[in-house]
Design a protein around this motif. Structure first.
Motif, PDB file in Angstrom:
ATOM      1  N   TRP A   8       0.851  -1.191   0.000  1.00 35.88           N
ATOM      2  CA  TRP A   8       0.000   0.000   0.000  1.00 35.88           C
ATOM      3  C   TRP A   8       0.885   1.237   0.000  1.00 35.88           C
ATOM      4  O   TRP A   8       1.747   1.396   0.857  1.00 35.88           O
ATOM      5  CB  TRP A   8      -0.909  -0.029   1.225  1.00 35.88           C
ATOM      6  CG  TRP A   8      -1.579   1.272   1.575  1.00 35.88           C
ATOM      7  CD1 TRP A   8      -1.447   1.952   2.748  1.00 35.88           C
ATOM      8  CD2 TRP A   8      -2.495   2.025   0.775  1.00 35.88           C
ATOM      9  NE1 TRP A   8      -2.230   3.091   2.723  1.00 35.88           N
ATOM     10  CE2 TRP A   8      -2.879   3.164   1.526  1.00 35.88           C
ATOM     11  CE3 TRP A   8      -3.007   1.859  -0.515  1.00 35.88           C
ATOM     12  CZ2 TRP A   8      -3.764   4.114   1.049  1.00 35.88           C
ATOM     13  CZ3 TRP A   8      -3.894   2.818  -1.001  1.00 35.88           C
ATOM     14  CH2 TRP A   8      -4.270   3.925  -0.233  1.00 35.88           C
ATOM     15  N   VAL A   9       0.674   2.113  -0.977  1.00 37.31           N
ATOM     16  CA  VAL A   9       1.404   3.380  -1.072  1.00 37.31           C
ATOM     17  C   VAL A   9       0.388   4.502  -0.877  1.00 37.31           C
ATOM     18  O   VAL A   9      -0.485   4.723  -1.730  1.00 37.31           O
ATOM     19  CB  VAL A   9       2.113   3.515  -2.427  1.00 37.31           C
ATOM     20  CG1 VAL A   9       2.896   4.832  -2.480  1.00 37.31           C
ATOM     21  CG2 VAL A   9       3.051   2.336  -2.676  1.00 37.31           C
ATOM     22  N   ASP A  10       0.501   5.224   0.236  1.00 36.25           N
ATOM     23  CA  ASP A  10      -0.467   6.244   0.633  1.00 36.25           C
ATOM     24  C   ASP A  10      -0.059   7.607   0.075  1.00 36.25           C
ATOM     25  O   ASP A  10       1.042   8.095   0.355  1.00 36.25           O
ATOM     26  CB  ASP A  10      -0.539   6.292   2.157  1.00 36.25           C
ATOM     27  CG  ASP A  10      -1.732   7.081   2.665  1.00 36.25           C
ATOM     28  OD1 ASP A  10      -2.088   8.087   2.027  1.00 36.25           O
ATOM     29  OD2 ASP A  10      -2.307   6.680   3.694  1.00 36.25           O
ATOM     30  N   LEU A  11      -0.946   8.219  -0.692  1.00 39.78           N
ATOM     31  CA  LEU A  11      -0.642   9.524  -1.285  1.00 39.78           C
ATOM     32  C   LEU A  11      -0.343  10.580  -0.229  1.00 39.78           C
ATOM     33  O   LEU A  11       0.472  11.485  -0.446  1.00 39.78           O
ATOM     34  CB  LEU A  11      -1.836   9.999  -2.128  1.00 39.78           C
ATOM     35  CG  LEU A  11      -2.027   9.336  -3.494  1.00 39.78           C
ATOM     36  CD1 LEU A  11      -3.306   9.837  -4.138  1.00 39.78           C
ATOM     37  CD2 LEU A  11      -0.837   9.628  -4.400  1.00 39.78           C
ATOM     38  N   GLU A  12      -1.002  10.477   0.926  1.00 42.35           N
ATOM     39  CA  GLU A  12      -0.823  11.494   1.962  1.00 42.35           C
ATOM     40  C   GLU A  12       0.409  11.262   2.830  1.00 42.35           C
ATOM     41  O   GLU A  12       0.871  12.196   3.499  1.00 42.35           O
ATOM     42  CB  GLU A  12      -2.056  11.545   2.878  1.00 42.35           C
ATOM     43  CG  GLU A  12      -3.237  12.306   2.302  1.00 42.35           C
ATOM     44  CD  GLU A  12      -4.021  11.499   1.282  1.00 42.35           C
ATOM     45  OE1 GLU A  12      -4.598  12.101   0.377  1.00 42.35           O
ATOM     46  OE2 GLU A  12      -4.032  10.256   1.391  1.00 42.35           O
ATOM     47  N   GLN A  13       0.942  10.050   2.832  1.00 40.18           N
ATOM     48  CA  GLN A  13       1.988   9.739   3.803  1.00 40.18           C
ATOM     49  C   GLN A  13       3.287   9.203   3.201  1.00 40.18           C
ATOM     50  O   GLN A  13       4.338   9.307   3.834  1.00 40.18           O
ATOM     51  CB  GLN A  13       1.457   8.720   4.822  1.00 40.18           C
ATOM     52  CG  GLN A  13       0.281   9.248   5.641  1.00 40.18           C
ATOM     53  CD  GLN A  13      -0.207   8.242   6.660  1.00 40.18           C
ATOM     54  OE1 GLN A  13       0.386   7.186   6.837  1.00 40.18           O
ATOM     55  NE2 GLN A  13      -1.293   8.558   7.346  1.00 40.18           N
ATOM     56  N   ASP A  14       3.245   8.628   2.004  1.00 39.96           N
ATOM     57  CA  ASP A  14       4.442   8.012   1.421  1.00 39.96           C
ATOM     58  C   ASP A  14       5.118   8.965   0.448  1.00 39.96           C
ATOM     59  O   ASP A  14       4.509   9.424  -0.526  1.00 39.96           O
ATOM     60  CB  ASP A  14       4.084   6.706   0.702  1.00 39.96           C
ATOM     61  CG  ASP A  14       3.637   5.631   1.667  1.00 39.96           C
ATOM     62  OD1 ASP A  14       4.083   5.669   2.825  1.00 39.96           O
ATOM     63  OD2 ASP A  14       2.852   4.754   1.275  1.00 39.96           O
ATOM     64  N   ALA A  15       6.396   9.233   0.708  1.00 42.76           N
ATOM     65  CA  ALA A  15       7.150  10.181  -0.116  1.00 42.76           C
ATOM     66  C   ALA A  15       7.298   9.699  -1.553  1.00 42.76           C
ATOM     67  O   ALA A  15       7.372  10.513  -2.483  1.00 42.76           O
ATOM     68  CB  ALA A  15       8.530  10.418   0.502  1.00 42.76           C
ATOM     69  N   GLU A  16       7.342   8.395  -1.757  1.00 44.25           N
ATOM     70  CA  GLU A  16       7.571   7.861  -3.099  1.00 44.25           C
ATOM     71  C   GLU A  16       6.333   7.962  -3.984  1.00 44.25           C
ATOM     72  O   GLU A  16       6.423   7.818  -5.205  1.00 44.25           O
ATOM     73  CB  GLU A  16       8.005   6.391  -3.033  1.00 44.25           C
ATOM     74  CG  GLU A  16       6.923   5.439  -2.560  1.00 44.25           C
ATOM     75  CD  GLU A  16       7.294   3.981  -2.755  1.00 44.25           C
ATOM     76  OE1 GLU A  16       7.522   3.584  -3.910  1.00 44.25           O
ATOM     77  OE2 GLU A  16       7.344   3.268  -1.749  1.00 44.25           O
ATOM     78  N   ALA A  17       5.146   8.186  -3.403  1.00 45.77           N
ATOM     79  CA  ALA A  17       3.902   8.128  -4.159  1.00 45.77           C
ATOM     80  C   ALA A  17       3.877   9.140  -5.304  1.00 45.77           C
ATOM     81  O   ALA A  17       3.569   8.803  -6.449  1.00 45.77           O
ATOM     82  CB  ALA A  17       2.719   8.341  -3.225  1.00 45.77           C
ATOM     83  N   GLU A  18       4.198  10.407  -5.005  1.00 44.34           N
ATOM     84  CA  GLU A  18       4.129  11.463  -6.016  1.00 44.34           C
ATOM     85  C   GLU A  18       5.092  11.192  -7.171  1.00 44.34           C
ATOM     86  O   GLU A  18       4.730  11.337  -8.342  1.00 44.34           O
ATOM     87  CB  GLU A  18       4.420  12.811  -5.376  1.00 44.34           C
ATOM     88  CG  GLU A  18       4.228  13.984  -6.321  1.00 44.34           C
ATOM     89  CD  GLU A  18       4.430  15.324  -5.630  1.00 44.34           C
ATOM     90  OE1 GLU A  18       4.540  16.335  -6.353  1.00 44.34           O
ATOM     91  OE2 GLU A  18       4.485  15.360  -4.380  1.00 44.34           O
ATOM     92  N   GLU A  19       6.324  10.786  -6.839  1.00 42.30           N
ATOM     93  CA  GLU A  19       7.302  10.511  -7.881  1.00 42.30           C
ATOM     94  C   GLU A  19       6.876   9.325  -8.733  1.00 42.30           C
ATOM     95  O   GLU A  19       7.031   9.323  -9.960  1.00 42.30           O
ATOM     96  CB  GLU A  19       8.668  10.232  -7.239  1.00 42.30           C
ATOM     97  CG  GLU A  19       9.771   9.908  -8.250  1.00 42.30           C
ATOM     98  CD  GLU A  19      10.027  11.058  -9.217  1.00 42.30           C
ATOM     99  OE1 GLU A  19      10.416  10.762 -10.362  1.00 42.30           O
ATOM    100  OE2 GLU A  19       9.825  12.218  -8.830  1.00 42.30           O
ATOM    101  N   LEU A  20       6.311   8.314  -8.098  1.00 47.25           N
ATOM    102  CA  LEU A  20       5.859   7.132  -8.825  1.00 47.25           C
ATOM    103  C   LEU A  20       4.730   7.480  -9.785  1.00 47.25           C
ATOM    104  O   LEU A  20       4.726   7.055 -10.955  1.00 47.25           O
ATOM    105  CB  LEU A  20       5.407   6.054  -7.835  1.00 47.25           C
ATOM    106  CG  LEU A  20       5.060   4.684  -8.397  1.00 47.25           C
ATOM    107  CD1 LEU A  20       6.198   4.123  -9.225  1.00 47.25           C
ATOM    108  CD2 LEU A  20       4.716   3.718  -7.262  1.00 47.25           C
ATOM    109  N   LEU A  21       3.784   8.285  -9.341  1.00 51.41           N
ATOM    110  CA  LEU A  21       2.683   8.696 -10.212  1.00 51.41           C
ATOM    111  C   LEU A  21       3.201   9.540 -11.368  1.00 51.41           C
ATOM    112  O   LEU A  21       2.739   9.417 -12.516  1.00 51.41           O
ATOM    113  CB  LEU A  21       1.640   9.477  -9.415  1.00 51.41           C
ATOM    114  CG  LEU A  21       0.798   8.687  -8.409  1.00 51.41           C
ATOM    115  CD1 LEU A  21      -0.203   9.604  -7.722  1.00 51.41           C
ATOM    116  CD2 LEU A  21       0.053   7.536  -9.089  1.00 51.41           C
TER     117      LEU A  21
END
Length: 590
Positions: free
Chosen positions: A177-190
């Protein structure tokens, strides 16, 4: 590889935790050689790859094999295996796409047993079957903890994110689970994928990106459940996959009936969400509900039952001596007899704006997923039954505080004595009596539950970042209204409980025990009026129903096809995954 060194160089084999990584002895390896082939492997050979639809069984004679996540880009080594160990995970037996890649580190020789042949071999070798089953079950737990498999990216406020995570969790599918609000990698991955946050949730699986997929689409991508269309006519169709439904699947398939079971969400039912069942016969120290239900699924598949999820029933029709179950996706499953084991759906709190909090703060089960979500928080469990007691004991280990709220003044009216004793001895569960939740308060996230005394109306506030609602359930029989006789609460009437004016279909005969107002249609477990709401009794009813199905079929209401019995024919058929003499693949069951 790094500086010419093979992937996984210097990594030691994992310890044999909970039987996950046993070593085979000489005699066991010799038996595998009799059914397998010796293959020579070189450094860098890939034995199976993440995303593959299936793979074979490998036992290591010599050499070394590493298990890798994200082979070719992430290259994260999960485990390494040397001589006398074997590869694979639960999906080798149940089906489903491969989660990890197996890469040879040191050259050597392996015993390779094709998947279908290996599953046939396990039927006849109880010792190795027990070793392999135990290891694969333990490895599935390790994969779940490691977040292997699919990757879900989204907001924890999103209802679709919650739906997808719950579907994966309830079906015991490893995922990250990659949380948009809490995981730093989420934005870069998207950004790498060219996807905006408003297009989430997405699921990355088997090299594909699924945008807010339905449960059915996600199940198909994962290879979850039986593959291929059902036969034109089944002997037995089971609707519902809780303890009662799985018991019927085990006994139906083992006694020679062509058996198909369907469930709209996940096999295991409410029992599968229980952290521990301590009053089930044969388990003196208790057993996690998910483990008991996972064993039942394996057992049903081993006997040849087809388990299909998601497969939600939408209607039931009587057609020329058999029954047709219409599915929500437009499909139909036909059966000579039907066992309804759809159980019940959770009752909800009568509070304003409940849907808002169901996205973040109100839960209807206390699985590992929910327990992790509220780690270190104040939690409130609402309910006085066994499920609520088990949930409170489990959550108390992780929460900052845990309160158990009941409407009356005495737990003994609805909870087993052994659980009451455990709660009293635990010291971390505070029982709140005479209260019902009337309001939920919070700014952005849940903070407080307002509780009213049902006797006086007096209100008080309880700190709660999470509220677990376990206040019983209502029967899942909406799809049967107007068709089968029910009691005033919607539970199905069976046997002598059915009023005479609802027995026209019997032509003067009397229904069998567990039989509904339609001959050949049986109801078992929580969906049946008057049933005992316990896991063990549900299993008993599910198994008992199969003997009644045999009785009804033998009386000629619906006859089994002529020729050899289904059980004998199954023994003559190739195993799933092995081609038959005509070169047609048989798929779907163990």
């Amino acid at each position: 590889m790094t500086n010419g060194e093979p992937l996984g160089f210097g990594i030691e084999e994992p310890v044999n935790r909970h039987g996950a990584f046993p070593r085979l002895d000489d005699e066991q390896l010799a038996r595998l050689r009799m059914v397998g082939d010796i293959v020579k492997v070189q450094r860098g050979d890939v034995l199976f790859r993440e995303g593959d639809e299936s793979y074979d069984f490998f036992a290591i004679e010599s050499g070394f094999v590493t298990i890798v996540r994200g082979y070719g880009h992430e290259n994260r080594v999960i485990a390494a295996h040397g001589p006398r160990r074997f590869l694979g995970e639960l999906n080798l037996l149940t089906g489903g796409r491969v989660y990890l890649t197996a890469v040879v580190r040191d050259p050597g020789e392996l015993i390779r047993v094709p998947r279908g042949r290996f599953r046939r071999f396990l039927r006849n070798d109880d010792e190795l079957a027990n070793i392999v089953f135990g290891a694969y079950m333990a490895r599935r737990e390790i994969l779940i903890e490691a977040g292997a498999g699919a990757k879900v990216i989204g907001s924890h406020y999103s209802r679709d994110s919650i739906r997808l995570r719950e579907f994966l969790t309830r079906n015991r599918m490893p995922h990250q689970w990659v949380d948009l609000e809490q995981d730093a990698e989420a934005e870069e991955l998207l950004r790498t994928l060219g996807i905006t946050p408003c297009e989430t949730p997405i699921v990355m699986v088997a090299g594909k990106v699924l945008r807010s997929p339905s449960n059915a689409d996600l199940a198909a991508a994962l290879g979850l459940g039986a593959r291929g269309a059902p036969p034109p006519m089944c002997d037995l169709v089971i609707v519902g996959g809780g303890p009662a439904g799985l018991a019927a699947a085990v006994y139906g398939a083992s006694e020679g009936l062509d058996t198909q079971a369907i469930d709209g969400f996940a096999f295991g039912g409410q029992a599968g969400t229980s952290s521990r069942i301590e009053n089930y016969l044969g388990f003196p120290t208790g057993i996690p509900g998910f483990e008991l239900m996972e064993n039942a699924k394996l057992q049903a598949k081993r006997f040849g039952a087809r388990l299909v999820v998601p497969g939600e029933a939408a209607g039931l029709v009587s057609e020329d001596g058999h029954y047709a179950i219409a599915l929500n996706d437009g499909g139909t499953v036909n059966g000579r007899a039907v066992v309804i084991a759809t159980g019940a759906q959770y009752r909800k709190l009568d509070v304003p704006d409940l849907e808002r909090w169901e996205s973040d703060g109100v839960y209807y089960a206390a699985t590992t997923l929910e327990a992790q979500t509220c780690f270190g928080d104040a939690v409130l469990v609402v309910g006085g039954g066994n499920s609520a007691g088990q949930a409170a004991l489990t959550l108390a280990k992780r929460a900052a505080s845990c309160k158990l709220l009941i409407r009356g003044g005495d737990l003994a009216k609805s909870m087993s004595r052994y659980l009451i004793n455990e709660i009293e001895q635990c010291g971390r569960v505070e029982v709140e009596t005479y209260g019902e939740v009337v309001e939920l308060i919070g700014d952005g996230s849940l903070e407080t539950a307002v509780v009213a005394d049902p006797r006086t109306g007096e209100r008080r506030e309880i700190d709660a970042k999470a509220v677990f609602v376990l206040i019983g359930a209502e029967p899942h029989t909406g799809w049967l209204r107007g068709l089968l006789a029910m009691d005033g609460h919607g539970f199905l009437l069976t046997g002598r409980e059915i009023p005479q004016d609802s027995l026209e279909a019997y032509g003067g005969e009397q229904p069998l025990f567990l039989e509904t107002s339609w001959p050949g249609v049986f109801a078992v477990g929580d969906v049946r009026s008057g049933s005992i709401k316990r896991c063990a009794s549900a299993v008993g009813e599910g198994s008992m129903a199969v003997s009644l199905v045999h009785q009804r079929l033998s009386e000629g209401l619906s006859a089994l096809s002529a020729g050899p019995s289904p059980e004998i024919e199954r023994d003559l058929e190739p195993l799933p995954g092995e081609p038959d003499v005509l070169g047609v693949d048989v798929v779907g069951s163990i």
